[in-house]
Design an enzyme around this catalytic site. Structure first.
Site, short mmCIF file in Angstrom:
data_model
loop_
_atom_site.label_atom_id
_atom_site.label_comp_id
_atom_site.label_asym_id
_atom_site.label_seq_id
_atom_site.Cartn_x
_atom_site.Cartn_y
_atom_site.Cartn_z
N GLY A 43 76.18 41.54 32.16
CA GLY A 43 75.95 41.82 30.74
C GLY A 43 74.47 41.85 30.40
O GLY A 43 74.02 42.71 29.62
N CYS A 44 73.71 40.95 30.98
CA CYS A 44 72.28 40.88 30.69
C CYS A 44 71.56 42.10 31.23
O CYS A 44 70.65 42.63 30.59
CB CYS A 44 71.69 39.60 31.27
SG CYS A 44 72.43 38.11 30.54
N THR A 45 71.97 42.56 32.39
CA THR A 45 71.38 43.77 32.96
C THR A 45 71.69 44.97 32.08
O THR A 45 70.78 45.75 31.73
CB THR A 45 71.90 44.01 34.40
OG1 THR A 45 71.53 42.88 35.21
CG2 THR A 45 71.32 45.28 34.99
N ALA A 48 69.49 44.74 28.88
CA ALA A 48 68.07 45.03 29.12
C ALA A 48 67.86 46.51 29.45
O ALA A 48 66.89 47.12 29.00
CB ALA A 48 67.54 44.15 30.25
#
Length: 153
Positions: A43-45, A48
């Site tokens: 999710g963070c990738t 970003a």
């Protein structure tokens, strides 16, 4: 009389690629801060990468974008290089800034309780006030929604 938006807590944090970012030094232009749990997770990738993909549109609107997590600068630099990220990543290893923005929360996953960053985004106006905040962010379409809100400032 309408409530005046709160002033965003000031901070200075080390930035990926070297240097530091001080929030109050960015006054005069809107700023987006997206807090995310961990470098190089799914999710963070996606989040970003989405903000990176819209960087030109944010810049055209005069908005600076930064991601913040507790990961080290070395982790941020590796994450940015691996995914060709072009937004500043700030390291809050001591979680001080996370606590001041109230995104350091008790979380539960797979029956375990732990402390971590609640995915949240803050849109800060040119005077340093929080114009809008998103809590418990769902990644799909989020960066686009933040861009649309930023264009209204």
């Amino acid at each position: 009389m309408p409530d005046t938006p709160a002033t965003a807590p000031d901070f200075t944090l080390p930035a990926s690629g070297g240097g530091e970012v001080t929030l109050s030094a960015l006054r005069g232009a809107p700023v987006v801060l997206f807090f995310y749990p961990r470098d190089d997770t799914s999710g963070c990738t996606k989040e970003a990468v989405a903000f990176t993909g819209l960087k030109d549109a944010f810049e055209a609107a005069g908005v600076k974008v930064f991601g913040i997590s507790k990961d080290s600068l070395a982790s941020h630099d590796k994450f940015a290089a691996k995914h060709d990220l072009d937004v500043g990543l700030l390291s809050d290893e001591g979680s001080d800034v996370c606590e001041r923005f109230d995104v350091w929360k008790e979380k539960k996953m797979y029956g375990k309780t732990f402390w971590g960053i609640e995915r949240s985004t803050f849109l800060i106006d040119a005077e340093g006030r929080i114009a809008r905040e998103w809590r418990k962010v769902k990644v799909p379409g989020h960066a686009e929604e933040v861009l649309e809100a930023a264009k209204t400032l």
